[in-house]
Design a protein around this motif. Sequence first.
Motif, short mmCIF file in Angstrom:
data_model
loop_
_atom_site.label_atom_id
_atom_site.label_comp_id
_atom_site.label_asym_id
_atom_site.label_seq_id
_atom_site.Cartn_x
_atom_site.Cartn_y
_atom_site.Cartn_z
N THR A 23 0.83 -1.20 0.00
CA THR A 23 0.00 0.00 0.00
C THR A 23 0.87 1.25 0.00
OG1 THR A 23 -1.79 -1.14 1.17
CG2 THR A 23 -1.78 1.27 1.26
N ILE A 80 -13.70 -8.52 -2.81
CA ILE A 80 -13.49 -7.38 -1.90
C ILE A 80 -12.59 -6.31 -2.51
CG2 ILE A 80 -13.92 -8.71 0.18
CD1 ILE A 80 -10.92 -8.99 0.58
N THR A 81 -12.09 -6.53 -3.73
CA THR A 81 -11.25 -5.53 -4.40
C THR A 81 -12.02 -4.77 -5.47
OG1 THR A 81 -9.29 -6.93 -4.06
CG2 THR A 81 -9.10 -5.18 -5.68
N PHE A 128 -17.20 -3.33 -1.95
CA PHE A 128 -16.20 -3.19 -0.89
C PHE A 128 -15.01 -2.33 -1.34
CE2 PHE A 128 -18.45 -7.04 0.44
CZ PHE A 128 -18.69 -6.75 1.78
N LEU A 137 -11.69 -2.68 -1.19
CA LEU A 137 -10.72 -2.52 -0.12
C LEU A 137 -9.31 -2.35 -0.67
CD1 LEU A 137 -12.02 -5.25 2.36
CD2 LEU A 137 -12.65 -2.84 2.24
N GLU A 138 -8.43 -1.69 0.12
CA GLU A 138 -7.04 -1.50 -0.26
C GLU A 138 -6.21 -2.72 0.11
OE1 GLU A 138 -5.79 2.15 1.52
OE2 GLU A 138 -6.69 3.37 -0.06
N ARG A 193 -5.99 -4.14 3.81
CA ARG A 193 -7.18 -4.86 4.29
C ARG A 193 -7.41 -6.15 3.50
NH1 ARG A 193 -12.21 -1.10 6.25
NH2 ARG A 193 -11.12 -0.05 7.96
N VAL A 194 -7.14 -6.11 2.21
CA VAL A 194 -7.28 -7.33 1.41
C VAL A 194 -6.32 -8.39 1.93
CG1 VAL A 194 -6.96 -8.33 -0.88
CG2 VAL A 194 -8.07 -6.12 -0.64
N TYR A 208 -18.27 -6.10 6.76
CA TYR A 208 -16.84 -6.33 6.98
C TYR A 208 -16.61 -7.41 8.02
CZ TYR A 208 -11.91 -5.20 7.80
OH TYR A 208 -10.55 -5.26 7.93
#
Length: 413
Positions: A173, A251-252, A258, A260-261, A264-265, A317
């Motif tokens: 990230t 989740i991406t 979602f 998510l970055e 979190r992934v 989540y």
Amino acid sequence: MAGIVSAASMDDSADIGQQRRTFLWEMVRSVPQGFIETSGTTFAMYVAIAVFDVPMGMKMAIAGAGSIGLLLSLFIVQIVRRLGCSVNAMSLFVWAAAALGFAMAAMAGSSATLYVAGVCVSALMLTLGTPLMAQIYRKHYPNRLRGRLFSIAGMLRAVIAAAAGLGLGVWLTAQGKDFHGLFWFYSGCCLLMAGCVLAMARVKLRRTRRLRLFDAFSHVKNDRVFRKLLMSWMVLGLGNLLSFALFVEFITNPDYGFALEANRVGMITSTIPMLAFILCVVPWGMVFDRLPFYRVRIMVNVFFLSGTLVYYLGGSYLTLCIGMAIHGIARGGGSILWSLWVTRFSTEDNVGEYMSVHTCFTGLRGTIAPIIAFSVAGTLGPSVVAISGASLIVISSIMIWPELREEARQASK
């Protein structure tokens, strides 16, 4: 380790020194393998989506590359027999090729095509040698402790993978689109794994004069129990792989709500299931050594079924985390069953061939599953994929119900 190995029954073919040596190097090998597992479960797909925004066909290729390796693994044992080389030497070749694949991805720059090609080569090679490790486990691990020894190394792999899923996710990230260092690291891990298997005691198979690539299928024809288990495993595996193919995509991709970055992934798809795996894999190994096979199989199926439904249908989540935790528990038992079940049903010299047939069918369903999963998710949504996968898990359990009842009847005598 000495206490564990000394408890082995006297009729085990491997000597104590070989058992200890194999276990030691397997523990060392588990460290780089734990890092590499985060590639297949999370980061190879994440980079493809978040950095390159690759089309659906490339996503399918990444999700299915490991399965192609399993499909081709049918031939690896026959090649070893024909060449007369050790199982260890062939494993060295396979993992060195995987290192080259990761190096290709690391040098991809801004080329999505080169990146995907490198990732696919590495995923293919990493799974190609799976029957070879099963042969090593059968040769050097005692019957009464095989599940426990395998699960201890598996726990170490999971500890590394859990930490790596979180740590590498935070690092990636912060790096933004500069993913190249991660894949150089993966390449080095492959070379370390190759060195560890070469340091284990050599395993040689009976050499053949002719290369008979499909000879392993004779066991399917001649062994009714093996044939029935392969059929039920095909249904179970397809159900699991349908849902597994979409874990990161779900989740991406912002289309599913979602987006998510990476940190979190990585936590959801690597760290949480691996923590659950860590807590449960050694108990699962003890269960495998002590309980009848079919009973353990049904128990693991229940956890896979529950994890899939909670993850995809929960809608929050928290349920993502709970679903992956349950899936991690299932993965602890499933990894032992998947890797060692042929040692219960085969003679020592044929373990590699039994396993190669098993991995071949795993590769077949793994190649089909991502195509079905991404296609159905794109039109009907991930929830339909999840329900379909769960239904197949139930059907596979029903298929082996007669064997479970017979197993229970025999145990009650």
